[in-house]
Design a protein around this motif. Structure first.
Motif, short mmCIF file in Angstrom:
data_model
loop_
_atom_site.label_atom_id
_atom_site.label_comp_id
_atom_site.label_asym_id
_atom_site.label_seq_id
_atom_site.Cartn_x
_atom_site.Cartn_y
_atom_site.Cartn_z
N ASP A 146 0.63 -1.24 0.01
CA ASP A 146 -0.11 -0.15 0.11
C ASP A 146 0.74 1.14 0.02
OD1 ASP A 146 -2.43 -1.39 0.06
OD2 ASP A 146 -2.62 -1.25 2.25
N LYS A 190 1.08 1.11 -4.08
CA LYS A 190 0.24 2.11 -4.25
C LYS A 190 0.44 3.64 -4.01
CE LYS A 190 -3.46 -1.46 -3.67
NZ LYS A 190 -4.61 -1.74 -2.84
N GLU A 197 -9.19 4.42 -5.80
CA GLU A 197 -8.26 3.91 -6.67
C GLU A 197 -8.39 4.63 -8.05
OE1 GLU A 197 -6.68 -0.49 -8.57
OE2 GLU A 197 -8.61 -0.52 -7.29
N ARG A 211 -6.48 7.91 -7.77
CA ARG A 211 -4.89 7.65 -7.46
C ARG A 211 -4.36 7.24 -8.77
NH1 ARG A 211 -2.81 3.01 -6.71
NH2 ARG A 211 -4.81 1.87 -5.84
N LYS A 212 -5.10 6.27 -9.44
CA LYS A 212 -4.16 5.93 -10.50
C LYS A 212 -4.20 6.89 -11.56
CE LYS A 212 -5.09 1.02 -10.45
NZ LYS A 212 -5.47 -0.29 -11.08
#
Length: 347
Positions: free
Chosen positions: A180, A236, A303, A306-307
């Motif tokens: 993470d 991540k 997600e 974030r991506k």
């Protein structure tokens, strides 16, 4: 300097340890010059010293073999006759070395590059060495570069760390590399370097959390080579906190690696760096440890956002900080006296 193919000598301290093979800026710079159509030769100052010495000790090698190493380099430039010499601050390379280069190729433009903080505290007398250069570049435009200006170095210019998209990119990795949150690096550079406490606070809290990867501090092993890029690619969130965050444009090469390898970067806010990276577009800044963990929790639950930022940061790094662009900026400074980039015009 006339147009056409330039002969360029890079004189630095190449580290052949596998753990550091992808961290060395010199091969990336050489690749940039070559792709722009120029001829490049690269000499490792400390490798020459090692070849001349019968001792494993760098101290003894430097003391006994420095003069001979300088003579070998002088013979090389006498035959090669470079138009440009890019100087990294290798140990034992000093003002005497620079004077020899001047004698052998007086028409060559000498450019230096410093990626370290606190040049005054470096034991290699790099500020004294830099006085003999035509252009001094550094990865900041604040206090550390000002140390060179105050010492009378001719031209002092900000130039960021280099990215090589051929190697510095996101890798497909197995589960063993996935985490993470990733934290890499030392908590303090050296005992007498006043490093920000926030690095220790972040690492100390992360070490007790599940699914967090830590390397290079608090008893955890260092990481390097392709494993370093694998760890970044599998994370991540990559955490960056510079040793100082109050120096204009100052940034660790860690930040360059994290962005280029496609993790979502959360960085301690740096001074006047909007031209380099945009908050919320290429990375996400935080101001306190508490804010970091609040934001990290939110982005781990979102997600898609974030991506999106991670992809934009990687694209930006590959486009704007690649080795061809940075090599071109050096040539622009030599040919026109300045270079122009998204972060400003520098001369």
């Amino acid at each position: 300097m006339t147009e056409g193919i330039h002969k360029i000598l890079i004189l630095s301290d190449t580290n052949n340890k596998p753990v550091k093979m992808y961290l060395d800026q010199a091969p990336k710079l050489a690749k940039g010059f070559i792709r722009l159509g120029h001829d490049v030769r690269h000499l490792s100052y400390c490798s020459i010293l090692s070849q001349l010495s019968h001792f494993k000790s760098r101290l003894l090698s430097g003391f006994l073999c420095k003069r001979k190493a300088d003579e070998i380099i002088a013979q090389f430039v006498r035959q090669y006759k470079p138009d440009i010499i890019f100087v990294g601050f290798a140990k034992y390379l000093d003002s005497a070395t620079i004077s020899l280069l001047r004698e052998e190729v007086p028409s060559a433009v000498l450019v230096g590059g410093d990626g370290d903080p606190w040049p005054k505290l470096q034991k290699d007398k790099r500020i004294e060495t830099a006085r003999g250069l035509d252009i001094m570049t550094a990865t900041n435009d604040g206090e550390f570069l000002q140390d060179y200006r105050d010492a009378g170095v001719r031209r002092c210019v900000f130039l960021p760390n280099i990215c090589d998209p051929d190697t510095d990119h996101r890798y497909d990795v197995g589960e063993q590399w996935k985490s993470d949150i990733l934290f890499t690096g030392q908590l303090k550079l050296k005992r007498d370097y006043p490093t920000s406490d926030i690095r220790y606070q972040l690492a100390n809290k992360l070490i007790g959390m599940k699914n967090c990867s830590i390397y290079g501090c608090l008893g955890w092993p260092k990481i390097g080579g392709l494993d370093y890029f694998y760890a970044i690619s599998g994370a991540k969130i990559g955490v960056n906190s510079n040793v100082r965050d109050d120096i204009k444009f100052y940034h660790s090469d860690r930040l360059t690696h994290y962005l280029a390898c496609g993790t979502f970067v959360m960085a301690k806010r740096m001074k006047d760096c909007d031209g380099l990276y945009k908050d919320g577009q290429h990375l996400k800044f935080f101001d306190t440890v508490e804010e970091f963990f609040e934001l990290a929790d939110w982005y781990l639950k979102h997600e898609e956002e974030r991506k999106k930022i991670a992809d934009a940061g990687m694209k930006w790094m590959h486009e704007q900080f690649n080795c061809v662009k940075i090599a071109g900026y050096i040539l622009d400074m030599i040919d026109t006296g300045q270079y122009q980039a998204p972060w400003g015009i520098f001369s």
